[in-house]
Design a protein around this motif. Structure first.
Motif, PDB file in Angstrom:
ATOM      1  N   ASP A  73       0.825  -1.217   0.000  1.00  0.00           N
ATOM      2  CA  ASP A  73       0.000   0.000   0.000  1.00  0.00           C
ATOM      3  C   ASP A  73       0.858   1.266   0.000  1.00  0.00           C
ATOM      4  O   ASP A  73       0.537   2.270   0.630  1.00  0.00           O
ATOM      5  CB  ASP A  73      -0.972   0.005   1.177  1.00  0.00           C
ATOM      6  CG  ASP A  73      -0.284  -0.099   2.526  1.00  0.00           C
ATOM      7  OD1 ASP A  73       0.923  -0.423   2.563  1.00  0.00           O
ATOM      8  OD2 ASP A  73      -0.945   0.133   3.549  1.00  0.00           O
ATOM      9  N   VAL A  74       1.979   1.194  -0.721  1.00  0.00           N
ATOM     10  CA  VAL A  74       2.812   2.368  -0.993  1.00  0.00           C
ATOM     11  C   VAL A  74       2.940   2.472  -2.509  1.00  0.00           C
ATOM     12  O   VAL A  74       2.610   1.541  -3.239  1.00  0.00           O
ATOM     13  CB  VAL A  74       4.201   2.265  -0.323  1.00  0.00           C
ATOM     14  CG1 VAL A  74       4.076   2.297   1.189  1.00  0.00           C
ATOM     15  CG2 VAL A  74       4.947   1.013  -0.770  1.00  0.00           C
ATOM     16  N   GLU A  75       3.430   3.595  -2.999  1.00  0.00           N
ATOM     17  CA  GLU A  75       3.475   3.790  -4.447  1.00  0.00           C
ATOM     18  C   GLU A  75       4.459   2.860  -5.132  1.00  0.00           C
ATOM     19  O   GLU A  75       4.147   2.220  -6.139  1.00  0.00           O
ATOM     20  CB  GLU A  75       3.826   5.251  -4.767  1.00  0.00           C
ATOM     21  CG  GLU A  75       3.857   5.538  -6.259  1.00  0.00           C
ATOM     22  CD  GLU A  75       4.286   6.959  -6.571  1.00  0.00           C
ATOM     23  OE1 GLU A  75       4.356   7.286  -7.770  1.00  0.00           O
ATOM     24  OE2 GLU A  75       4.572   7.733  -5.636  1.00  0.00           O
ATOM     25  N   HIS A  79       9.755   2.203  -1.435  1.00  0.00           N
ATOM     26  CA  HIS A  79       9.264   3.109  -0.396  1.00  0.00           C
ATOM     27  C   HIS A  79       9.075   2.389   0.942  1.00  0.00           C
ATOM     28  O   HIS A  79       8.952   3.049   1.972  1.00  0.00           O
ATOM     29  CB  HIS A  79       7.946   3.747  -0.819  1.00  0.00           C
ATOM     30  CG  HIS A  79       8.091   4.690  -1.975  1.00  0.00           C
ATOM     31  ND1 HIS A  79       7.022   5.333  -2.561  1.00  0.00           N
ATOM     32  CD2 HIS A  79       9.187   5.121  -2.645  1.00  0.00           C
ATOM     33  CE1 HIS A  79       7.449   6.095  -3.551  1.00  0.00           C
ATOM     34  NE2 HIS A  79       8.753   5.979  -3.621  1.00  0.00           N
ATOM     35  N   SER A  80       9.030   1.057   0.925  1.00  0.00           N
ATOM     36  CA  SER A  80       8.868   0.339   2.193  1.00  0.00           C
ATOM     37  C   SER A  80       9.905  -0.763   2.384  1.00  0.00           C
ATOM     38  O   SER A  80      10.297  -1.047   3.511  1.00  0.00           O
ATOM     39  CB  SER A  80       7.459  -0.258   2.301  1.00  0.00           C
ATOM     40  OG  SER A  80       7.259  -1.271   1.334  1.00  0.00           O
ATOM     41  N   HIS A 165      10.017   8.602   3.413  1.00  0.00           N
ATOM     42  CA  HIS A 165       9.129   7.430   3.336  1.00  0.00           C
ATOM     43  C   HIS A 165       9.092   6.756   4.708  1.00  0.00           C
ATOM     44  O   HIS A 165       9.912   5.893   5.010  1.00  0.00           O
ATOM     45  CB  HIS A 165       9.615   6.468   2.251  1.00  0.00           C
ATOM     46  CG  HIS A 165       9.686   7.112   0.901  1.00  0.00           C
ATOM     47  ND1 HIS A 165       8.559   7.409   0.161  1.00  0.00           N
ATOM     48  CD2 HIS A 165      10.738   7.548   0.175  1.00  0.00           C
ATOM     49  CE1 HIS A 165       8.916   7.985  -0.972  1.00  0.00           C
ATOM     50  NE2 HIS A 165      10.223   8.095  -0.985  1.00  0.00           N
ATOM     51  N   ARG A 167       7.451   4.503   6.056  1.00  0.00           N
ATOM     52  CA  ARG A 167       7.226   3.056   6.145  1.00  0.00           C
ATOM     53  C   ARG A 167       8.493   2.259   5.817  1.00  0.00           C
ATOM     54  O   ARG A 167       8.502   1.047   5.950  1.00  0.00           O
ATOM     55  CB  ARG A 167       6.119   2.646   5.159  1.00  0.00           C
ATOM     56  CG  ARG A 167       4.814   3.408   5.292  1.00  0.00           C
ATOM     57  CD  ARG A 167       3.952   2.901   6.424  1.00  0.00           C
ATOM     58  NE  ARG A 167       3.499   1.552   6.198  1.00  0.00           N
ATOM     59  CZ  ARG A 167       2.480   1.237   5.372  1.00  0.00           C
ATOM     60  NH1 ARG A 167       1.824   2.170   4.717  1.00  0.00           N
ATOM     61  NH2 ARG A 167       2.124  -0.024   5.228  1.00  0.00           N
TER      62      ARG A 167
END
Length: 196
Positions: A73-75, A79-80, A165, A167
C-alpha cells in the motif's frame, strides 16, 4: 518448510496477475524484458523470517534488486522494502559508489567483499531475514550483515532519500519483490525456506 517460487508464486506490483508483457517465463527462469514498462514482481505470500535462495544474471551494465518485507500500500516497492542491490558494477554508474554496488543494502551499506559479475552469467544469491537481522549472500559468501533496528542504520536512513518514506524498513512481515529496472534481468532456481 522449503518452497519453490515458480511463476505461479508471483504477480504484478499492484496487480492480480503475472505481467507477461514485461516479464516472460522460460522454464524455471523469470526474465525481465528490457523496455519502458517497468513492473516489479511481488510474491503472492507475505513472509516474516525466511531464507530466499536464487540465481540471477544481468546483461552488461545491468541493474536489479530483491526487496524484503515490502508493504504494497505504498506507491513503489522501495518506499517500504530494503533492497539487496544486484548490479554489474563495472558497467553501471552505480558501481562507482560503494553503497550502491552489487550486494549492497541499496544506498545505505556497502558489501564486503565486493562481488563482480560476468555479464549474462548466472551467480548465486541469497537473502536471509530473521527478526531484525538480515544477511546478503553472493557467490556463496556473506557480503553484508546488519540489523534493521541498529541505531546507526536508522540514523543513516534518516539522512538518506528514504527519510521521506516513513514506512521504509519498518514492517516485521511483508512481500518479497523482484525489481524490474527497465533492463533485462533473469532469476532462476528461486526457493524460500521458512520456519513453518
Amino acid at each position: 518448510m522449503i518452497q519453490t517460487l515458480d511463476a505461479d508464486q508471483w504477480r504484478a506490483w499492484h496487480g492480480a496477475d503475472f505481467p507477461h508483457d514485461c516479464w516472460r517465463v522460460e522454464g524455471d527462469t523469470l526474465c525481465a524484458i528490457a523496455g519502458p514498462r517497468r513492473i516489479d514482481l511481488i510474491s503472492r505470500r507475505r513472509y516474516r523470517d525466511f531464507r530466499l535462495r536464487f540465481e540471477f544474471a544481468l546483461p552488461e551494465a545491468g541493474n536489479s534488486g530483491v526487496f524484503c518485507r515490502v508493504e504494497e500500500d505504498v506507491e513503489l516497492s522501495w518506499h517500504s522494502g530494503p533492497e539487496l542491490q544486484l548490479l554489474d558494477d563495472a558497467g553501471h554508474p552505480d558501481g562507482r559508489e560503494p553503497s550502491t554496488r552489487n550486494g549492497a543494502l541499496y544506498a545505505l551499506l556497502r558489501p564486503e567483499p565486493e562481488t563482480p559479475l560476468v555479464p549474462d552469467q548466472f551467480i548465486e544469491g541469497a537473502l536471509n531475514v530473521c527478526g531484525a537481522e538480515v544477511e546478503h549472500w553472493l557467490a556463496g559468501r556473506c557480503v553484508l550483515r546488519y540489523r534493521l533496528d541498529d541505531p546507526a542504520l536508522r540514523e543513516r536512513i534518516a539522512r538518506s532519500k528514504f527519510s521521506t518514506h516513513p514506512r521504509f524498513a519498518q514492517a516485521a512481515e511483508g512481500h518479497i519483490v523482484l525489481q524490474h529496472h527497465g533492463e533485462a534481468a533473469r532469476f532462476r532456481r528461486l526457493s524460500i525456506e521458512t520456519p513453518d
